[in-house]
Design an enzyme around this catalytic site. Structure first.
Site, PDB file in Angstrom:
ATOM      1  N   ASP A 103       0.859  -1.179   0.000  1.00  0.00           N
ATOM      2  CA  ASP A 103       0.000   0.000   0.000  1.00  0.00           C
ATOM      3  C   ASP A 103       0.904   1.241   0.000  1.00  0.00           C
ATOM      4  O   ASP A 103       1.879   1.279  -0.766  1.00  0.00           O
ATOM      5  CB  ASP A 103      -0.932  -0.076   1.218  1.00  0.00           C
ATOM      6  CG  ASP A 103      -1.951   1.052   1.301  1.00  0.00           C
ATOM      7  OD1 ASP A 103      -2.827   1.106   0.430  1.00  0.00           O
ATOM      8  OD2 ASP A 103      -1.869   1.853   2.244  1.00  0.00           O
ATOM      9  N   TYR A 147     -12.597   8.145  -0.876  1.00  0.00           N
ATOM     10  CA  TYR A 147     -12.197   8.105   0.534  1.00  0.00           C
ATOM     11  C   TYR A 147     -10.989   8.981   0.843  1.00  0.00           C
ATOM     12  O   TYR A 147     -10.928   9.617   1.917  1.00  0.00           O
ATOM     13  CB  TYR A 147     -11.948   6.658   0.974  1.00  0.00           C
ATOM     14  CG  TYR A 147     -10.691   6.014   0.418  1.00  0.00           C
ATOM     15  CD1 TYR A 147      -9.496   6.051   1.123  1.00  0.00           C
ATOM     16  CD2 TYR A 147     -10.706   5.363  -0.817  1.00  0.00           C
ATOM     17  CE1 TYR A 147      -8.344   5.466   0.615  1.00  0.00           C
ATOM     18  CE2 TYR A 147      -9.568   4.782  -1.327  1.00  0.00           C
ATOM     19  CZ  TYR A 147      -8.389   4.826  -0.606  1.00  0.00           C
ATOM     20  OH  TYR A 147      -7.243   4.248  -1.117  1.00  0.00           O
ATOM     21  N   TYR A 230      -2.547  10.329   3.909  1.00  0.00           N
ATOM     22  CA  TYR A 230      -3.602  11.042   3.188  1.00  0.00           C
ATOM     23  C   TYR A 230      -3.393  12.553   3.098  1.00  0.00           C
ATOM     24  O   TYR A 230      -3.550  13.141   2.021  1.00  0.00           O
ATOM     25  CB  TYR A 230      -4.965  10.684   3.797  1.00  0.00           C
ATOM     26  CG  TYR A 230      -5.185   9.197   3.734  1.00  0.00           C
ATOM     27  CD1 TYR A 230      -5.471   8.578   2.510  1.00  0.00           C
ATOM     28  CD2 TYR A 230      -5.011   8.390   4.850  1.00  0.00           C
ATOM     29  CE1 TYR A 230      -5.604   7.204   2.416  1.00  0.00           C
ATOM     30  CE2 TYR A 230      -5.145   7.013   4.764  1.00  0.00           C
ATOM     31  CZ  TYR A 230      -5.437   6.427   3.548  1.00  0.00           C
ATOM     32  OH  TYR A 230      -5.542   5.072   3.450  1.00  0.00           O
ATOM     33  N   HIS A 296      -6.476  -6.350  -2.233  1.00  0.00           N
ATOM     34  CA  HIS A 296      -5.477  -5.399  -1.765  1.00  0.00           C
ATOM     35  C   HIS A 296      -4.631  -5.996  -0.633  1.00  0.00           C
ATOM     36  O   HIS A 296      -3.537  -5.515  -0.370  1.00  0.00           O
ATOM     37  CB  HIS A 296      -6.184  -4.123  -1.295  1.00  0.00           C
ATOM     38  CG  HIS A 296      -5.276  -2.948  -1.088  1.00  0.00           C
ATOM     39  ND1 HIS A 296      -4.454  -2.451  -2.085  1.00  0.00           N
ATOM     40  CD2 HIS A 296      -5.037  -2.155   0.002  1.00  0.00           C
ATOM     41  CE1 HIS A 296      -3.766  -1.417  -1.627  1.00  0.00           C
ATOM     42  NE2 HIS A 296      -4.091  -1.226  -0.360  1.00  0.00           N
TER      43      HIS A 296
END
Length: 318
Positions: A103, A147, A230, A296
């Site tokens: 990720d 998201y 993020y 994932h």
């Protein structure tokens, strides 16, 4: 699990948690987790790699799991994670390493390879390929309810997550990220509302295993996790060499393991970027392996398949 040792390494005044297994004289492999994960996501790989004669090291990033957060978590950056990794390796007496990232851990692994190329024997990533430094282009092409956009908005994720305990938040995100569609909420819906409370965990992880994730996020919370990755995507990184931004290239041997049902494939242009070979502009020595039905979380879903590919790569390039 009992054979995995745990220690704390001081990095810039912070005590960072490191899980480790394998002989100190063996070739080293550092495992770099994503979100909503911690060191524990690598449990299957750490043991398999150490059994094959390698030294497995899996830190929790600052502010994640058992590691201390920065004094100002909202100022944490990707570069902090990269440089923390270097300090951990130096402290452990490791001058050369294979970097494996999952990720956004792929961004840390490749960032480490760009910053410290002489320290890297090879790079393996899962769930995300090399992405050029800077704001991801696909973010602009996804709707407001995507998201990442929601979690970048100050206070919105905090309010959404704050309705639940930490274990439920991590559970919901894990369920969402295990699907083949990008998590996108409607205008009057929050990301947590995309998961019905009765939705079971994926079949490849038990309630007992998942309790470890939940307990570690109960300790750390989500402040650092929301900041990195993020809220850091759009920041210009402070890099040691300007060429890292203008002409990024990783010449080390590299492998991408990608589940064919990974929602990341649905990002605009992502599949073309991979299947056309355009990614090799940045990573010329890249091999890509696609795992049918892989999600994932392919390293937990199909640990034996993933371990075989990792060990083949390590053995070939060790």
């Amino acid at each position: 699990m009992d054979q995995i040792e745990h220690k704390y390494i001081e990095v810039k005044g912070l005590k960072l948690h490191v899980a480790e297994i394998g002989d100190a004289s063996s070739p080293a492999v550092v495992f770099l987790h994503g979100f909503p994960e911690i060191w524990y996501t690598w449990r299957h790989q750490m043991i398999a790699v150490s059994n094959a004669g390698f030294r497995s090291i899996a830190p929790d990033y600052r502010g994640y799991g058992l590691s201390d957060p920065s004094s100002e978590p909202e100022k944490t950056t990707f570069v902090d994670f990269i440089e923390d990794t270097q300090v951990i390796l130096n402290t452990l007496g490791i001058s050369k390493v294979f970097a494996i990232g999952k990720d956004f851990g792929a961004m840390v692994a490749y960032g480490f390879a760009l910053f410290h190329p002489k320290m890297v024997s090879g790079v393996i990533t899962l769930g995300l390929p090399f992405m050029p430094p800077g704001p991801p282009a696909h973010h602009k092409r996804l709707p407001e309810g995507y998201y990442t956009k929601r979690w970048q908005e100050p206070g919105r994720a905090e309010a959404d997550f704050g309705r639940f305990d930490a274990k439920t938040v991590v559970r919901n995100i894990y369920i969402l990220f295990s699907k083949s569609e990008i998590p996108i909420a409607s205008e009057n819906q929050e990301i947590m509302d995309l998961v019905e409370p009765s939705t079971p965990l994926p079949s490849w992880i038990t309630e007992e295993e998942f309790a470890t994730y939940g307990s570690l996020y109960e300790k750390s919370g989500f402040q650092t996790a929301l900041q990195v990755p993020y809220r850091s995507f759009n920041e210009k990184p402070n890099v040691p060499d300007p060429n890292i931004l203008s002409d990024p290239k990783v010449d080390a041997p590299a492998l991408l393991i990608m589940g064919e049902k990974d929602y990341v494939f649905k990002f605009p242009d992502m599949e073309e970027y991979l299947r056309s070979g355009r990614v090799k502009k940045y990573v010329p020595n890249l091999e890509i392996i696609y795992v049918p039905e892989g999600s994932h979380f392919v390293q937990e879903q199909f640990p034996d398949k993933v371990n075989r590919q990792i060990l083949t790569f390590l053995t070939r390039n060790g």
